[in-house]
Design a protein around this motif. Sequence first.
Motif, short mmCIF file in Angstrom:
data_model
loop_
_atom_site.label_atom_id
_atom_site.label_comp_id
_atom_site.label_asym_id
_atom_site.label_seq_id
_atom_site.Cartn_x
_atom_site.Cartn_y
_atom_site.Cartn_z
N GLY A 169 0.81 -1.20 0.00
CA GLY A 169 0.00 0.00 0.00
C GLY A 169 0.85 1.25 0.00
O GLY A 169 2.08 1.20 -0.19
N THR A 198 -3.79 3.78 1.03
CA THR A 198 -4.25 2.79 0.07
C THR A 198 -3.66 1.44 0.45
O THR A 198 -2.47 1.36 0.77
CB THR A 198 -3.81 3.16 -1.36
N ARG A 215 -3.73 -2.97 -0.47
CA ARG A 215 -4.13 -4.04 -1.38
C ARG A 215 -3.71 -5.37 -0.80
O ARG A 215 -2.59 -5.50 -0.28
CB ARG A 215 -3.47 -3.86 -2.75
N HIS A 239 -5.23 -9.76 -7.17
CA HIS A 239 -5.64 -8.80 -6.15
C HIS A 239 -6.97 -9.26 -5.56
O HIS A 239 -8.00 -9.29 -6.24
CB HIS A 239 -5.80 -7.41 -6.77
N TRP A 250 -8.38 -7.90 -2.76
CA TRP A 250 -9.11 -6.80 -2.12
C TRP A 250 -8.25 -5.55 -2.19
O TRP A 250 -7.03 -5.61 -2.11
CB TRP A 250 -9.40 -7.16 -0.67
N SER A 251 -8.87 -4.42 -2.41
CA SER A 251 -8.15 -3.15 -2.35
C SER A 251 -9.11 -2.07 -1.87
O SER A 251 -10.32 -2.16 -2.06
CB SER A 251 -7.58 -2.78 -3.72
#
Length: 577
Positions: free
Chosen positions: A260, A272, A274, A283, A285-286
């Motif tokens: 992040g 942010t 991830r 990926h 989840w972000s």
Amino acid sequence: MMNERVERRVAVIMATDIVGYSRLMEADETSTLDAVKRLQASILSPNIAARGGRIVKLMGDGSLVVFSSAVDAVDCAISLQEELASDQKDVALDDRILLRIGINLADVVIEGGDLFGDGVNVAARLEASAEPGGICVADIVHRQLGAKCRSDFRDGGEVALKNIARPVHVWHWRDAPMAGPSTSSPAARMSIAVLPFENLSGAPDQDFFSDGITEDIIGGLARFRSLSVIAASSSFSFRGKEAGLKEIGKRLSATYLVEGSVRRSGERIRITARLIEAASGAHLWSEHYDRSVTDIFAVQDEVTRMIVSTTVGQIESANVRQALRKPTTSLAAYEFYLRGLVHMRSYGPDDNEQARLMFEAAIERDPQFALAHAYLALARLALRGYANAPADILDAALALARKAVRLDEGDSGCERLLGLIHYFRRDFELAERHYRRAYQLNPNDANTLVQMGGLLTRRGRLDEAMRWIDEGLRLNPFPPQWYSVTLGNTLYILGRYEEAAAALKEQPNPGQFTCARLVACYAQSGNAAATEEAKARLLKLCPDFSTDDFINRGLLLERPEQRELFRQGLLKAGLPE
């Protein structure tokens, strides 16, 4: 059957279970059965009978016992755990028999000598919530105890027990004799590494802030026993490197990666994060968070909660509240604390003094900041030679570390640092007790594992020590320098001199005590050329080196035969007594 008496009454129910019974039976069925029968006859049955209990069921892997008094039931449980720990202390870790015990007080139905009712089910679920070697009691039981006995338990809060409709307020026995890292299989837990969050603020001097957020997320995740969390120093070793995520996951043995960034602009901050499956790069989840800097701790909690819920699903609810604890609500105190950590982990001539100033500034802004108190104790000792500090400095550091634990009894870092202070004071038994409590609070803290391994080495329990150190190195495969000294010291005492030397050489700029260990390693292994080279380096650092001074000041060994082993190595190399 129709003539059997049915009775309903209030009773105290104690449920016990053997940890890892199936594994023990699979490994050696005959020995396990014999050991269980012996312990049932010599420890379980006598203790229960002495306190007026009645065994309702006695199974191979546990028991169900009824008491008329909560005080008697708890007294019995503590006695059982203490006697069992003493009985098993010389047994190999993987072969030890450990109990979990749960105790409830409720209305039950007694029919044909058996017990029925929700209260029995709750006791069984409390047992499952206990630590290996531990005791978990319902709040209604805890309230029946005297003040002294109540203080032997720490508050576990309200937890959701499987198949029980309402949350139950639980308490855990503080002195649970935890067996250590081998009681659970690392392979059974998902492994996750949190990579250092990138600082997008445009100011390099703000790296400490994004690093602090990263470490707090790691700390939050590490308190969940369902996860195996890679230590921060190993995750941070990949900062700025070109390795791909798949390669990083492979080298860290991590199933999942979190990466992040942090952008701080004035009074606003954007985080942010991830979650990535390491093997595929997918990926999972972000999310990003735009908040005021005053909300930073809530953002970290939210990031941790989302990562955990995505990777694990249903996490041990008993630990959720504790895992989301924050060390302070003062951003200014938090920043000074983070700056202090940076200095504590550096090796410049002024770093220990700067660390002291930063931790003092953190406490000035938040007098209740427990970790800042604990690290201030360590920084003050570092300035005066750690274990060789004057007695008044050691006493003051101990008082400060104890205050840190009082301020936050649920913080594993405070317990670990209190254990370290006791170690420097040569109070090895107390040090071990606090390291075990730290491990109980956070089994993923590699520092606790390796420090405990170093302590057990000095106490002569070498096989057990290597298990702790190996687990610490597994969680932190790119560790700080002091890990290599701990490992090298243990390998030397085990007589594995060449391996010990290889470990000690991991230090890029060894001090005199590490150089002395290297001299002893080479001398004992018969490597004359390496011995002379290491000896010359040592005498350059310390021209007036004395073997006696090193033995008394540099080793902190409890056992005389270990001190003699180092003495032999140094004298064999031709160093002065």
